[in-house]
Design a protein around this motif. Structure first.
Motif, PDB file in Angstrom:
ATOM      1  N   SER A   2      20.413   6.784  -2.652  1.00 25.28           N
ATOM      2  CA  SER A   2      20.404   8.119  -2.073  1.00 25.28           C
ATOM      3  C   SER A   2      20.777   8.071  -0.599  1.00 25.28           C
ATOM      4  CB  SER A   2      19.007   8.741  -2.220  1.00 25.28           C
ATOM      5  OG  SER A   2      18.904   9.904  -1.445  1.00 25.28           O
ATOM      6  N   ASN A   3      21.482   9.103  -0.151  1.00 21.16           N
ATOM      7  CA  ASN A   3      21.839   9.190   1.262  1.00 21.16           C
ATOM      8  C   ASN A   3      20.616   9.378   2.151  1.00 21.16           C
ATOM      9  OD1 ASN A   3      24.582   8.948   0.741  1.00 21.16           O
ATOM     10  ND2 ASN A   3      24.847  11.153   0.435  1.00 21.16           N
ATOM     11  N   ASN A   4      19.504   9.786   1.555  1.00 14.47           N
ATOM     12  CA  ASN A   4      18.291  10.030   2.334  1.00 14.47           C
ATOM     13  C   ASN A   4      17.560   8.748   2.706  1.00 14.47           C
ATOM     14  OD1 ASN A   4      18.624  12.834   2.137  1.00 14.47           O
ATOM     15  ND2 ASN A   4      17.595  12.885   0.153  1.00 14.47           N
ATOM     16  N   PHE A   5      17.875   7.661   2.035  1.00 15.82           N
ATOM     17  CA  PHE A   5      17.144   6.420   2.238  1.00 15.82           C
ATOM     18  C   PHE A   5      18.047   5.338   2.816  1.00 15.82           C
ATOM     19  CE2 PHE A   5      15.307   8.203  -1.859  1.00 15.82           C
ATOM     20  CZ  PHE A   5      14.323   8.936  -1.210  1.00 15.82           C
ATOM     21  N   LYS A   6      17.432   4.423   3.547  1.00 20.72           N
ATOM     22  CA  LYS A   6      18.166   3.296   4.107  1.00 20.72           C
ATOM     23  C   LYS A   6      17.764   2.023   3.358  1.00 20.72           C
ATOM     24  CE  LYS A   6      18.171   5.503   8.635  1.00 20.72           C
ATOM     25  NZ  LYS A   6      17.662   5.443  10.031  1.00 20.72           N
ATOM     26  N   PRO A   7      18.696   1.089   3.165  1.00 17.92           N
ATOM     27  CA  PRO A   7      18.364  -0.138   2.441  1.00 17.92           C
ATOM     28  C   PRO A   7      17.353  -0.995   3.203  1.00 17.92           C
ATOM     29  CG  PRO A   7      20.550  -0.286   3.408  1.00 17.92           C
ATOM     30  CD  PRO A   7      20.109   1.120   3.592  1.00 17.92           C
ATOM     31  N   VAL A   8      16.503  -1.662   2.457  1.00 16.64           N
ATOM     32  CA  VAL A   8      15.477  -2.542   3.036  1.00 16.64           C
ATOM     33  C   VAL A   8      15.566  -3.919   2.385  1.00 16.64           C
ATOM     34  CG1 VAL A   8      13.902  -0.632   3.546  1.00 16.64           C
ATOM     35  CG2 VAL A   8      13.729  -1.829   1.344  1.00 16.64           C
ATOM     36  N   THR A   9      14.914  -4.878   3.023  1.00 16.06           N
ATOM     37  CA  THR A   9      14.912  -6.251   2.504  1.00 16.06           C
ATOM     38  C   THR A   9      13.510  -6.771   2.220  1.00 16.06           C
ATOM     39  OG1 THR A   9      14.891  -7.100   4.778  1.00 16.06           O
ATOM     40  CG2 THR A   9      17.051  -6.844   3.714  1.00 16.06           C
ATOM     41  N   HIS A  10      12.495  -6.111   2.779  1.00 14.31           N
ATOM     42  CA  HIS A  10      11.105  -6.553   2.650  1.00 14.31           C
ATOM     43  C   HIS A  10      10.224  -5.352   2.284  1.00 14.31           C
ATOM     44  CE1 HIS A  10      12.963  -9.758   4.895  1.00 14.31           C
ATOM     45  NE2 HIS A  10      11.870 -10.498   4.866  1.00 14.31           N
ATOM     46  N   VAL A  11       9.126  -5.626   1.575  1.00 11.91           N
ATOM     47  CA  VAL A  11       8.243  -4.556   1.107  1.00 11.91           C
ATOM     48  C   VAL A  11       6.796  -4.872   1.489  1.00 11.91           C
ATOM     49  CG1 VAL A  11       7.409  -3.260  -0.894  1.00 11.91           C
ATOM     50  CG2 VAL A  11       9.796  -4.038  -0.813  1.00 11.91           C
ATOM     51  N   ILE A  12       6.111  -3.871   2.035  1.00 16.90           N
ATOM     52  CA  ILE A  12       4.704  -3.999   2.439  1.00 16.90           C
ATOM     53  C   ILE A  12       3.872  -2.993   1.655  1.00 16.90           C
ATOM     54  CG2 ILE A  12       3.050  -3.875   4.338  1.00 16.90           C
ATOM     55  CD1 ILE A  12       5.380  -4.432   6.257  1.00 16.90           C
ATOM     56  N   PHE A  13       2.818  -3.482   1.010  1.00 19.85           N
ATOM     57  CA  PHE A  13       1.945  -2.624   0.212  1.00 19.85           C
ATOM     58  C   PHE A  13       0.577  -2.459   0.871  1.00 19.85           C
ATOM     59  CE2 PHE A  13       4.879  -4.435  -2.887  1.00 19.85           C
ATOM     60  CZ  PHE A  13       5.123  -3.392  -3.772  1.00 19.85           C
ATOM     61  N   ASP A  14       0.096  -1.232   0.941  1.00 23.02           N
ATOM     62  CA  ASP A  14      -1.320  -0.987   1.149  1.00 23.02           C
ATOM     63  C   ASP A  14      -2.032  -1.469  -0.119  1.00 23.02           C
ATOM     64  OD1 ASP A  14      -3.750   0.204   2.198  1.00 23.02           O
ATOM     65  OD2 ASP A  14      -3.432   1.827   0.771  1.00 23.02           O
ATOM     66  N   MET A  15      -3.350  -1.582  -0.092  1.00 23.44           N
ATOM     67  CA  MET A  15      -4.047  -2.073  -1.286  1.00 23.44           C
ATOM     68  C   MET A  15      -4.928  -1.007  -1.945  1.00 23.44           C
ATOM     69  SD  MET A  15      -6.436  -5.449  -1.831  1.00 23.44           S
ATOM     70  CE  MET A  15      -7.806  -4.845  -0.845  1.00 23.44           C
ATOM     71  N   ASP A  16      -5.917  -0.495  -1.213  1.00 23.69           N
ATOM     72  CA  ASP A  16      -6.881   0.427  -1.814  1.00 23.69           C
ATOM     73  C   ASP A  16      -6.231   1.753  -2.165  1.00 23.69           C
ATOM     74  OD1 ASP A  16      -9.422  -1.073  -1.698  1.00 23.69           O
ATOM     75  OD2 ASP A  16      -9.054  -1.042   0.457  1.00 23.69           O
ATOM     76  N   GLY A  17      -6.325   2.126  -3.444  1.00 28.41           N
ATOM     77  CA  GLY A  17      -5.756   3.382  -3.890  1.00 28.41           C
ATOM     78  C   GLY A  17      -4.264   3.333  -4.132  1.00 28.41           C
ATOM     79  N   LEU A  18      -3.658   2.174  -3.871  1.00 24.80           N
ATOM     80  CA  LEU A  18      -2.214   2.011  -4.059  1.00 24.80           C
ATOM     81  C   LEU A  18      -1.934   0.910  -5.069  1.00 24.80           C
ATOM     82  CD1 LEU A  18       0.605   0.421  -3.088  1.00 24.80           C
ATOM     83  CD2 LEU A  18       0.606   2.905  -3.282  1.00 24.80           C
ATOM     84  N   LEU A  19      -2.491  -0.279  -4.826  1.00 21.78           N
ATOM     85  CA  LEU A  19      -2.390  -1.371  -5.793  1.00 21.78           C
ATOM     86  C   LEU A  19      -3.595  -1.376  -6.734  1.00 21.78           C
ATOM     87  CD1 LEU A  19      -1.234  -4.338  -3.490  1.00 21.78           C
ATOM     88  CD2 LEU A  19       0.192  -2.972  -5.042  1.00 21.78           C
ATOM     89  N   LEU A  20      -4.768  -1.149  -6.164  1.00 20.25           N
ATOM     90  CA  LEU A  20      -6.018  -1.224  -6.929  1.00 20.25           C
ATOM     91  C   LEU A  20      -6.745   0.119  -6.953  1.00 20.25           C
ATOM     92  CD1 LEU A  20      -7.450  -4.609  -5.568  1.00 20.25           C
ATOM     93  CD2 LEU A  20      -6.413  -4.218  -7.815  1.00 20.25           C
ATOM     94  N   ASP A  21      -7.405   0.380  -8.067  1.00 29.40           N
ATOM     95  CA  ASP A  21      -8.155   1.624  -8.247  1.00 29.40           C
ATOM     96  C   ASP A  21      -9.531   1.501  -7.585  1.00 29.40           C
ATOM     97  OD1 ASP A  21      -8.860   4.152  -9.067  1.00 29.40           O
ATOM     98  OD2 ASP A  21      -9.393   3.537 -11.108  1.00 29.40           O
ATOM     99  N   THR A  22      -9.515   1.216  -6.273  1.00 30.29           N
ATOM    100  CA  THR A  22     -10.769   1.017  -5.555  1.00 30.29           C
ATOM    101  C   THR A  22     -11.252   2.265  -4.837  1.00 30.29           C
ATOM    102  OG1 THR A  22      -9.377   0.053  -3.829  1.00 30.29           O
ATOM    103  CG2 THR A  22     -10.630  -1.478  -5.200  1.00 30.29           C
TER     104      THR A  22
END
Length: 230
Positions: A2-22
């Motif tokens: 999409s023209n709205n987004f820029k390409p990335v090479t690395h990804v950072i995740f939050d954990m609580d409520g994003l990866l885990l149902d904590t």
């Protein structure tokens, strides 16, 4: 892409409520303590606290609910319950597929959480193999380099600096569920994909490059990442 987004090479995740149902577990424990004093833990207060580190969160929580205990007493009592409930935390929808996909394609992935190292270990007990795929894992509450919690951007800037080799903020895509986390990612100069609780109001979703209901909806190719093959 999409023209709205820029390409990335690395990804950072939050954990609580994003990866885990904590987040559900946090709410359950806070309400259990509040019940002893006939107090209610509201969604409005919870939403305002998302992303704060331990001591700051406890101070604001005790004041916000009106609990007749000190923040230190709240932390001590809640930690007893954390030991019991955190090891039961489950992965949220789409997490395992996305994490393993990025790892398979050698995309560097990191965790940037407001949690401390000990709660992190409890929460990930059922998922140790998956969490071995993240490097670095930055736990703000235990990290001397991070003096302010989200919405301050330092947690994401520190995480970017700890990739091997370090990367520029604009190379990173952040996944977050909380408004304070989105603000932190944007302030760090990163694009943010938000996967909020459905109760988060529209104005608190502003700033995110993309808002999804679950990680299952994410299309890696939108940000220049390898697409799913299936």
């Amino acid at each position: 892409m999409s023209n709205n987004f820029k390409p990335v090479t690395h990804v950072i995740f939050d954990m609580d409520g994003l990866l885990l149902d904590t987040e559900r577990i946090y709410t359950q424990i806070t309400q259990m303590i509040s019940d002893r004093f006939g107090k209610a833990y509201t969604w409005e207060l919870k939403q305002s606290l998302m992303g704060f580190t331990g001591k700051d969160a406890a101070q604001k929580l005790v004041e916000g609910i009106g609990l007749p205990i000190t923040p230190e007493e709240y932390i001590k009592e809640s930690h007893v319950l954390y030991d019991q409930y955190f090891p039961t935390a489950n992965l949220l929808p789409g997490v395992e597929k996305l994490v393993r996909h990025l790892n398979k394609h050698n995309i560097p992935i990191a965790v940037a959480t407001s949690s401390g190292k000990e709660p992190m270990a409890l929460k990930t007990q059922k998922h140790t193999e998956l969490f071995k795929l993240f490097e670095p894992i930055v736990c703000a509450s235990s990290d001397p380099e991070i003096t302010h919690g989200k919405p301050d951007p330092s947690i994401f800037l520190v995480t970017a600096s700890r990739f091997k080799p370090p990367v520029k903020p604009e190379q990173c895509l952040v996944f977050e569920d909380a408004p304070n986390g989105v603000k932190a990612g944007v302030a760090a100069g990163m694009q943010v994909v938000m996967v909020p609780d459905p109760r988060v109001s529209p104005e608190l979703r502003e700033g995110a490059a993309l808002v999804l209901e679950t990680l299952e909806q994410f299309k890696p190719e939108d940000f220049g990442l390898p697409p799913y093959s299936d």
